[in-house]
Design a protein around this motif. Structure first.
Motif, PDB file in Angstrom:
ATOM      1  N   LEU A 148      33.609  18.472  77.454  1.00 59.93           N
ATOM      2  CA  LEU A 148      32.732  18.932  76.531  1.00 59.93           C
ATOM      3  C   LEU A 148      33.476  20.508  76.755  1.00 59.93           C
ATOM      4  CD1 LEU A 148      29.194  18.194  77.083  1.00 59.93           C
ATOM      5  CD2 LEU A 148      30.745  17.561  75.291  1.00 59.93           C
ATOM      6  N   PHE A 149      34.145  20.970  77.682  1.00 66.48           N
ATOM      7  CA  PHE A 149      34.635  22.327  78.201  1.00 66.48           C
ATOM      8  C   PHE A 149      36.311  22.234  77.168  1.00 66.48           C
ATOM      9  CE2 PHE A 149      31.543  21.888  80.794  1.00 66.48           C
ATOM     10  CZ  PHE A 149      30.828  23.084  80.726  1.00 66.48           C
ATOM     11  N   GLU A 150      36.751  21.234  76.853  1.00 70.43           N
ATOM     12  CA  GLU A 150      38.250  21.134  76.342  1.00 70.43           C
ATOM     13  C   GLU A 150      38.128  21.227  74.589  1.00 70.43           C
ATOM     14  OE1 GLU A 150      40.066  17.599  77.270  1.00 70.43           O
ATOM     15  OE2 GLU A 150      39.521  17.805  79.375  1.00 70.43           O
ATOM     16  N   PRO A 151      38.702  22.456  74.168  1.00 65.80           N
ATOM     17  CA  PRO A 151      38.723  22.820  72.836  1.00 65.80           C
ATOM     18  C   PRO A 151      39.055  21.556  72.065  1.00 65.80           C
ATOM     19  CG  PRO A 151      39.328  24.475  74.015  1.00 65.80           C
ATOM     20  CD  PRO A 151      39.399  23.671  74.854  1.00 65.80           C
ATOM     21  N   GLU A 152      40.097  20.923  72.212  1.00 66.34           N
ATOM     22  CA  GLU A 152      40.888  19.692  71.644  1.00 66.34           C
ATOM     23  C   GLU A 152      39.603  18.611  71.355  1.00 66.34           C
ATOM     24  OE1 GLU A 152      44.315  16.497  71.893  1.00 66.34           O
ATOM     25  OE2 GLU A 152      44.007  17.784  73.917  1.00 66.34           O
ATOM     26  N   VAL A 153      38.668  18.514  72.193  1.00 67.77           N
ATOM     27  CA  VAL A 153      37.651  17.654  71.767  1.00 67.77           C
ATOM     28  C   VAL A 153      36.743  18.112  70.426  1.00 67.77           C
ATOM     29  CG1 VAL A 153      35.556  16.422  72.692  1.00 67.77           C
ATOM     30  CG2 VAL A 153      37.531  16.844  74.128  1.00 67.77           C
ATOM     31  N   TRP A 154      36.684  19.253  70.368  1.00 68.29           N
ATOM     32  CA  TRP A 154      35.755  20.074  69.418  1.00 68.29           C
ATOM     33  C   TRP A 154      36.604  19.922  68.275  1.00 68.29           C
ATOM     34  CZ3 TRP A 154      30.576  21.182  69.819  1.00 68.29           C
ATOM     35  CH2 TRP A 154      30.320  21.171  71.015  1.00 68.29           C
ATOM     36  N   LEU A 155      37.906  20.336  68.237  1.00 71.11           N
ATOM     37  CA  LEU A 155      38.860  20.023  67.210  1.00 71.11           C
ATOM     38  C   LEU A 155      38.918  18.715  66.576  1.00 71.11           C
ATOM     39  CD1 LEU A 155      40.862  21.635  65.309  1.00 71.11           C
ATOM     40  CD2 LEU A 155      42.710  21.282  66.915  1.00 71.11           C
ATOM     41  N   ASP A 156      39.066  17.813  67.337  1.00 66.37           N
ATOM     42  CA  ASP A 156      39.299  16.416  67.097  1.00 66.37           C
ATOM     43  C   ASP A 156      37.706  16.049  66.426  1.00 66.37           C
ATOM     44  OD1 ASP A 156      41.629  15.766  67.732  1.00 66.37           O
ATOM     45  OD2 ASP A 156      41.122  14.980  69.685  1.00 66.37           O
ATOM     46  N   ALA A 157      36.506  16.469  66.938  1.00 66.32           N
ATOM     47  CA  ALA A 157      35.329  16.143  66.049  1.00 66.32           C
ATOM     48  C   ALA A 157      35.316  16.624  64.837  1.00 66.32           C
ATOM     49  CB  ALA A 157      34.218  16.781  67.091  1.00 66.32           C
ATOM     50  N   ALA A 158      35.764  18.060  64.910  1.00 64.36           N
ATOM     51  CA  ALA A 158      35.437  18.714  63.390  1.00 64.36           C
ATOM     52  C   ALA A 158      36.567  17.920  62.390  1.00 64.36           C
ATOM     53  CB  ALA A 158      36.063  20.045  63.515  1.00 64.36           C
ATOM     54  N   THR A 159      37.597  17.810  63.109  1.00 64.50           N
ATOM     55  CA  THR A 159      38.724  16.942  61.979  1.00 64.50           C
ATOM     56  C   THR A 159      38.185  15.787  61.551  1.00 64.50           C
ATOM     57  OG1 THR A 159      40.499  18.348  63.103  1.00 64.50           O
ATOM     58  CG2 THR A 159      40.989  16.343  61.719  1.00 64.50           C
ATOM     59  N   GLN A 160      37.492  14.906  62.493  1.00 63.50           N
ATOM     60  CA  GLN A 160      37.246  13.620  62.178  1.00 63.50           C
ATOM     61  C   GLN A 160      36.103  13.840  61.040  1.00 63.50           C
ATOM     62  OE1 GLN A 160      38.161  10.743  62.322  1.00 63.50           O
ATOM     63  NE2 GLN A 160      36.469   9.538  61.972  1.00 63.50           N
ATOM     64  N   ILE A 161      35.212  14.638  61.087  1.00 61.50           N
ATOM     65  CA  ILE A 161      34.081  15.120  60.090  1.00 61.50           C
ATOM     66  C   ILE A 161      34.695  15.193  58.672  1.00 61.50           C
ATOM     67  CG2 ILE A 161      32.394  16.620  59.350  1.00 61.50           C
ATOM     68  CD1 ILE A 161      31.182  14.922  61.445  1.00 61.50           C
ATOM     69  N   PHE A 162      35.803  15.894  58.802  1.00 62.94           N
ATOM     70  CA  PHE A 162      36.562  16.119  57.484  1.00 62.94           C
ATOM     71  C   PHE A 162      37.427  14.976  56.823  1.00 62.94           C
ATOM     72  CE2 PHE A 162      37.430  20.513  59.309  1.00 62.94           C
ATOM     73  CZ  PHE A 162      36.384  21.094  58.572  1.00 62.94           C
ATOM     74  N   TYR A 163      37.913  14.067  58.041  1.00 60.73           N
ATOM     75  CA  TYR A 163      38.441  12.797  57.391  1.00 60.73           C
ATOM     76  C   TYR A 163      37.368  11.877  57.146  1.00 60.73           C
ATOM     77  CZ  TYR A 163      43.301  13.054  59.093  1.00 60.73           C
ATOM     78  OH  TYR A 163      44.431  13.101  59.301  1.00 60.73           O
ATOM     79  N   SER A 164      36.323  11.569  57.757  1.00 66.87           N
ATOM     80  CA  SER A 164      35.259  10.747  57.532  1.00 66.87           C
ATOM     81  C   SER A 164      34.642  10.836  56.232  1.00 66.87           C
ATOM     82  CB  SER A 164      34.426  10.478  58.645  1.00 66.87           C
ATOM     83  OG  SER A 164      33.426   9.360  58.680  1.00 66.87           O
ATOM     84  N   PHE A 165      34.375  12.294  55.953  1.00 56.44           N
ATOM     85  CA  PHE A 165      33.582  12.460  54.785  1.00 56.44           C
ATOM     86  C   PHE A 165      34.345  12.958  53.753  1.00 56.44           C
ATOM     87  CE2 PHE A 165      29.923  14.150  57.533  1.00 56.44           C
ATOM     88  CZ  PHE A 165      29.455  12.931  57.939  1.00 56.44           C
TER      89      PHE A 165
END
Length: 660
Positions: free
Chosen positions: A309-326
């Motif tokens: 949870l302290f790795e920014p890449e995880v949050w970037l991947d989560a945000a990007t997946q939201i864009f991809y998925s929706f």
């Protein structure tokens, strides 16, 4: 959706005349009349998502004139046949390969359960608010992405073009997934399935199983060796994978034929295409949870690795997946919503689609990880048996760690293919289930491709760059160019190039585009004006939660993720997964310098449109015509709803910039 009915010459002349009189009577009638261009009969510039040949950006003016004779209906533009059709079309667009293919491998990559927490947070503060906002923009402004942002501000036209560039880059590599599906689909028509057991090779004195396959397992071997014929790294010598190249050609031909035909959702087809994937996934789910060791896979999915949870890449991947998925920031939601009836309550649809999409992703991950748990359990038991044999022989070199084994049992972009083929092996009449699954995956991919490629085509049509070029020819040129470029994915190093595109062509650009969208609507168009528009359309104003997300929380979260990601990239570097055939699993390796340069170019190829177009317009380097607003029955809606001007309170004035 029905095509607009053609009118004879006398009726058309009457409509044009009455429309011109309407324009003359408007305050800016003279200016509008000069800009008003009535397309000649049979001439179309329509995008492939159009309701019919006439329902395009270029011909909206003609449709507006046709509808001005019944202004009080508020239905000035061709609409969806029913609200259910629009809702199912949104679900069909949102639920696709992003759920079945991308979400599980990102979850595995980012520590299983640790990825679900930032994904849920991003859903609440970015996914649902942005989905709501883009539907509102399309329904209010009645145009595609380029036209809508040009109407918000001429300097924001680059936002629409940036979305188109991202759509094109994503379409380039997304169709490669379709090619993979074709390979698996063709191979499914045989028994036993080619990934059900390891192939035999000639040994010293006898026939033995392929050593690489024995180390990795038959499903993993089939993916990396038979399908990709993967090279050791991206810097290895490469050659064309003819099987994949032919499949890629077939995939682009299918996409072209479908887009030229202009796929239109009739009621029965929408109901089948929207529900069939769920039926197949439910069947695989119940098979997965009956396999031994499934619970350990689900434990890996839902128990977080908190350090991630302290790795920014995880949050970037989560945000990007939201864009991809929706499908956010691609411009397609704006285009789809622009064909809604003006009174359609899109707020309910935004909640239904986003929540459904979220649980679909979780459900798909459950299917994949239950199968991974089974596969890892089998490998773990084999490891213990091997270790026991070594102990009897006074050798204890083997280390059996379940967490390591499940992490290595499937990863990367091929995770879904590896996991689901493993499940297919456990079904009776396996070839039948294999055909059903990969046919489903192929149809899901087609839906994703239509929406993704449409983002690029719509922008070309909106700007009328080639007004005399027929849609069939334009679409053919785009597909041909895309196929030639995408041949770089059909080489032995192609899967690494695929990972490069998947990692950099959309994540940061989509973050920047969405950030500009929020700023544009909050500070340029104005939240007060937006709230008034939404109240006129759906009868109620958006709550403070939406306003806070649009103006503060969403942009702030994007800035924090973006800055933290850049810091991590510069401090730790970037890496990708390479296939180690000697060990039978993937390992991380740093991207070479020239790949990092390509990554920067991929990002800039999209985001540079935003400042570039703004500078061109500021210095008037190109004589672009002003955007003609689409007809919006504001006066009629105010009269119908007995609209009373909203009196802003002190809280709204202070936080959201409302005025009296």
């Amino acid at each position: 959706m029905e095509r607009p009915k053609k009118k004879d010459k006398i009726e058309m002349d009457s409509l044009v005349e009455s429309g011109e009189n309407s324009v003359k009577n408007s305050p800016s009638g003279d200016d509008e009349k000069q800009n008003l261009q009535i397309p000649v009969s049979g001439q179309t510039y329509g995008s492939t998502l159009s309701i019919g040949p006439e329902a395009s950006t270029a011909n909206l003016l003609k449709i507006d004139l046709e509808k001005k004779i019944s202004r009080h209906t508020g239905e000035e533009r061709e609409s969806w046949d029913s609200r259910a059709e629009f809702l199912l079309s949104l679900i069909g667009y949102a639920v696709g390969l992003g759920n079945v293919w991308r979400f599980p491998y990102l979850t595995q990559k980012n520590g299983g359960g640790a990825f679900l927490i930032p994904y849920a947070v991003m859903l609440a503060i970015e996914g649902i608010p942005l989905f709501y906002l883009e539907l509102a923009i399309g329904q209010r402004l009645r145009k595609g992405s380029v036209g809508s942002w040009n109407q918000v501000s001429p300097y924001l036209q680059g936002v629409g073009l940036a979305s188109a560039a991202v759509s094109f880059n994503v379409a380039l590599y997304y169709n490669t997934i379709m090619a993979w599906c074709i390979i698996y689909l063709v191979q499914s028509f045989q028994s036993p399935l080619p990934w059900s057991e390891c192939p035999l090779v000639e040994g010293f004195n006898s026939t033995v199983k392929e050593p690489e396959c024995e180390r990795s397992g038959p499903t993993t071997y089939f993916w990396y060796r038979e399908t990709l014929n993967i090279a050791p790294s991206i810097e290895s010598s490469s050659g064309l994978n003819w099987k994949l190249a032919v499949s890629l050609l077939v995939a682009w031909i299918i996409v072209y034929l479908c887009m030229v035909k202009g796929i239109k959702s009739s009621g029965k087809v929408v109901y089948v295409t929207a529900t069939f994937p769920y039926l197949v996934l439910i069947i695989f789910f119940f098979r997965g949870i009956t396999l031994p060791g499934f619970e350990r896979g689900l434990e890996h999915l839902f128990v977080p690795e908190w350090s991630k949870l302290f790795e920014p890449e995880v949050w970037l991947d989560a945000a990007t997946q939201i864009f991809y998925s929706f499908g956010l920031a691609f411009g397609c939601l704006i285009a789809l919503s622009s064909y809604n009836p003006i009174r359609n309550n899109f707020a309910k649809e935004a909640l239904i689609v986003t929540v459904s999409d979220f649980f679909t992703s979780i459900f798909t991950a459950c299917v994949v990880f239950s199968i991974l748990g089974f596969k890892a359990t089998m490998a773990y038991e084999n490891c213990l048996t091997q270790k026991e044999n070594q102990t009897l022989g006074n050798s204890t070199d083997t280390v059996c760690d379940f967490k390591t084994i499940i992490s290595e049992s499937g990863s990367g972009t091929g995770l879904a293919f590896i996991a689901f083929t493993e499940a297919i092996n456990q079904f009776p009449i396996a070839p039948l289930w294999s055909v059903l699954f990969f046919l489903m995956l192929f149809t899901l991919g087609l839906d994703s491709m239509f929406g993704t490629l449409e983002g690029a085509l719509t922008s070309i049509n909106d700007m009328m760059l080639f007004p005399k070029l027929r849609k069939e020819i334009l679409c053919g040129i785009v597909c041909l160019v895309s196929f030639l470029i995408s041949l770089c994915f059909a080489t032995r190093t192609g899967s690494y190039v695929f990972s490069l595109f998947d990692s950099f062509s959309a994540n940061i650009p989509l973050l920047i585009i969405a950030f500009i969208e929020l700023l544009g609507m909050s500070y340029i168009y104005g939240l007060q004006r937006l709230c008034d528009d939404i109240e006129l359309m759906i009868g109620s104003r958006p709550g403070y939660f939406w306003l806070l997300c649009w103006r503060f929380i969403g942009p702030l979260a994007m800035v924090v993720i973006f800055v933290a990601s850049l810091i991590e990239i510069f401090s730790k570097g970037v890496s990708y997964e390479v296939w180690n055939s000697l060990k039978g699993y993937t390992e991380l390796a740093p991207w070479p310098w020239w790949c990092q340069v390509l990554a920067v170019l991929l990002i800039l190829s999209s985001v540079l449109w935003i400042p570039g177009v703004a500078l061109v317009k500021y210095y008037r380097l190109i004589d672009w015509k002003e955007e003609v607003p689409a007809y919006f029955p504001e006066d009629e809606l105010m009269e119908e709803r007995q609209f009373q001007p909203h009196i802003s309170n002190q809280f709204e004035k202070l936080l959201f910039g409302f005025k009296d």
